[in-house]
Design a protein around this motif. Structure first.
Motif, PDB file in Angstrom:
ATOM      1  N   GLU A 190      -2.078   6.291   1.292  1.00 41.59           N
ATOM      2  CA  GLU A 190      -3.279   5.573   1.714  1.00 41.59           C
ATOM      3  C   GLU A 190      -3.328   5.467   3.231  1.00 41.59           C
ATOM      4  OE1 GLU A 190      -5.879   4.454  -0.128  1.00 41.59           O
ATOM      5  OE2 GLU A 190      -4.904   5.553  -1.751  1.00 41.59           O
TER       6      GLU A 190
ATOM      7  N   THR B  32       0.832  -1.196   0.000  1.00 40.99           N
ATOM      8  CA  THR B  32       0.000   0.000   0.000  1.00 40.99           C
ATOM      9  C   THR B  32       0.872   1.253   0.000  1.00 40.99           C
ATOM     10  OG1 THR B  32      -1.675  -1.204   1.213  1.00 40.99           O
ATOM     11  CG2 THR B  32      -1.872   1.177   1.193  1.00 40.99           C
TER      12      THR B  32
ATOM     13  N   GLN C 109     -11.529   4.995   7.218  1.00 37.40           N
ATOM     14  CA  GLN C 109     -11.020   5.797   6.113  1.00 37.40           C
ATOM     15  C   GLN C 109     -12.180   6.582   5.537  1.00 37.40           C
ATOM     16  OE1 GLN C 109      -8.854   3.542   3.249  1.00 37.40           O
ATOM     17  NE2 GLN C 109      -8.944   5.131   1.702  1.00 37.40           N
TER      18      GLN C 109
END
Length: 74
Positions: free
Chosen positions: A19, A15, A36
């Protein structure tokens, strides 16, 4: 945590760092969650940060929550 492996780091941690910056730790009804923010200003559960199995039945990853029900932690 120490990770001993012969696998290259970019394969283990795939990732992008940007992110990870989108993630926030919040509390919802006394349960600590990693969420998120989505494009619709809702928050999607990424991970349940609890050791109580009942919390995993109530809050599962992918569930969307409204910001009004969350307490943001610093």
């Amino acid at each position: 945590m120490i990770l001993h492996t012969i696998v290259p780091e970019f394969l283990v941690f795939q990732t992008n760092e940007t992110e990870y910056r989108k993630h926030r730790t919040v509390q919802c009804n006394g349960v600590t969650l990693l969420v998120q923010q989505t494009e619709t200003n809702e928050y999607e559960i990424v991970r349940v940060l609890s050791s109580d199995p009942k919390h995993y039945l109530t809050y599962e990853p992918g569930t969307k929550l409204h910001a009004t029900s969350l307490q943001f932690m610093v």
